[in-house]
Design a protein around this motif. Structure first.
Motif, mmCIF file in Angstrom:
data_model
loop_
_atom_site.group_PDB
_atom_site.id
_atom_site.type_symbol
_atom_site.label_atom_id
_atom_site.label_comp_id
_atom_site.label_asym_id
_atom_site.label_seq_id
_atom_site.Cartn_x
_atom_site.Cartn_y
_atom_site.Cartn_z
ATOM 1 N N TRP A 96 4.511 -5.806 13.621
ATOM 2 C CA TRP A 96 3.504 -6.119 12.617
ATOM 3 C C TRP A 96 2.727 -4.872 12.201
ATOM 4 N N VAL A 97 2.322 -4.073 13.168
ATOM 5 C CA VAL A 97 1.558 -2.864 12.864
ATOM 6 C C VAL A 97 2.393 -1.934 11.988
ATOM 7 N N ARG B 246 2.751 -3.600 8.482
ATOM 8 C CA ARG B 246 1.488 -3.537 7.751
ATOM 9 C C ARG B 246 1.230 -2.114 7.271
ATOM 10 N N VAL C 281 3.392 -1.377 4.215
ATOM 11 C CA VAL C 281 2.913 -2.028 2.999
ATOM 12 C C VAL C 281 1.622 -1.377 2.521
ATOM 13 N N ASP C 282 0.713 -1.149 3.466
ATOM 14 C CA ASP C 282 -0.554 -0.507 3.103
ATOM 15 C C ASP C 282 -0.304 0.876 2.499
ATOM 16 N N GLU D 181 -3.572 1.868 0.619
ATOM 17 C CA GLU D 181 -4.738 1.456 1.392
ATOM 18 C C GLU D 181 -5.071 2.521 2.429
ATOM 19 N N GLY E 75 -2.990 3.243 5.772
ATOM 20 C CA GLY E 75 -1.563 3.123 5.494
ATOM 21 C C GLY E 75 -0.862 4.438 5.763
#
Lengths: 203, 115
Positions: B96-97, B100, B103-104, B109, B112
């Protein structure tokens, strides 16, 4: 609202859920029904002066029985009609016999494909090393096989697995198409949504 | 992709692991999990679906159960992580990290990955 009426609402809810859980293994079915009926009882005990609206609200929060039942069908393995004995039929035996001839390509496809569970994949991968060694002995690289044409093993496996999947989850095959059709299907079909979740299409 | 379908997709992908993560430190019963999830926006729309989920995770050996008395009413099934469940949480978190971060990073973001 009179207590008998309230009880009847709950009964109807659980009855509907029970019948929608048909096909889910008995133990899980009982477990789910037991948990949900307990949940309802516990929540109701916390409502001091229960009204019709309170109870309907509660049941609505818990969700449509169809939705709950679909969540129970989340994975194909637990929702099989008969016992999985049919998985070890003559076709499967034939597949395992053929595997040594196409080990590398077979294993790659085996692990790439969402159609099999881990057990199937392990069997598919571990049974044929004898064949792999034989390839090497003949100095023919075992990985040089036409993945597009599809090794015989993979095709046979695809056939058996998709046939059984088609019976329990009619939409399963369509999931692989595109994210757009996945989203559309999810909106229209809860079974599909559950299936998509199982495949982690979100990632 | 319509935003509503997207949210459903995302939720379905993570709910199982969120539940496992909630069991990391202490066994909990279904009603307790629902209560926590209720306050988490958008994670659980139909609360009853947690039970099929728990039941499946038990069948898969990610959780097991024990009965405990409730202050009132019938005993409750408490769910707790098995070793396999703990592994699943750790693996998910790692995945997940990374996901994420990717994507970030694409969306620019903070936090990211910069490429």
């Amino acid at each position: 609202m009179s207590a008998p009426h309230a009880d009847q609402l709950v009964h109807e809810y659980l009855d509907r859920l029970d019948s929608l859980l048909a096909g889910v293994p008995e133990r899980r079915r009982e477990e789910i029904l037991d948990e949900i009926s307990k949940h309802i009882a516990e929540q109701r005990s916390q409502i001091p002066d229960e009204s019709d609206a309170d109870l309907r609200n509660l049941l609505e929060r818990i969700g449509d029985p169809a939705e709950v039942a679909d969540a129970a069908r989340d994975d194909g393995e637990t929702v099989t009609m008969p016992k999985p004995a049919r998985r070890i039929g003559p076709i499967e035996v034939l597949a395992l016999v053929l595997t040594p001839l196409i080990w590398a390509a077979g294993v790659i496809l085996l692990w790439l494909s969402p159609a099999w569970n881990v057990r199937d994949k392990l069997i598919g991968m571990l049974v044929p090393p004898g064949g792999y060694l034989r390839r090497r002995a003949r100095r023919r690289p075992a990985w040089r096989f036409d993945a597009v044409g599809g090794p015989r093993l993979a095709r046979v496996f695809y056939m058996c697995r998709y046939r059984s999947m088609a019976r329990s989850r009619p939409c399963a095959v369509a999931v692989d198409n595109s994210s757009l059709s996945i989203a559309q299907a999810i909106r229209s079909d809860p079974v599909m949504a559950a299936d998509a979740a199982r495949r982690r299409v979100a990632f | 992709v319509p935003i509503e379908g997207l949210a459903t997709q995302l939720r379905k992908g993570v709910i199982e692991y969120c539940v496992l993560a909630m069991l990391r430190d202490t066994p909990r019963y279904g009603g307790e999990l629902i209560q926590v999830l209720r306050s988490q926006d958008g994670l659980l729309t139909s609360e009853g679906t947690i039970y099929p989920l728990l039941s499946r995770m038990r069948a898969e050996g990610l959780v097991d159960t024990e009965w405990r008395e409730a202050p009132a009413g019938s005993p409750r099934r408490y769910y707790r992580l098995t070793k396999a469940g703990q592994r699943a949480v750790v693996e998910f978190q790692r995945e997940w990290v990374r996901f994420r971060g990717t994507v970030d990073g694409i969306f620019g973001e903070p936090g990211g990955k910069q490429r």
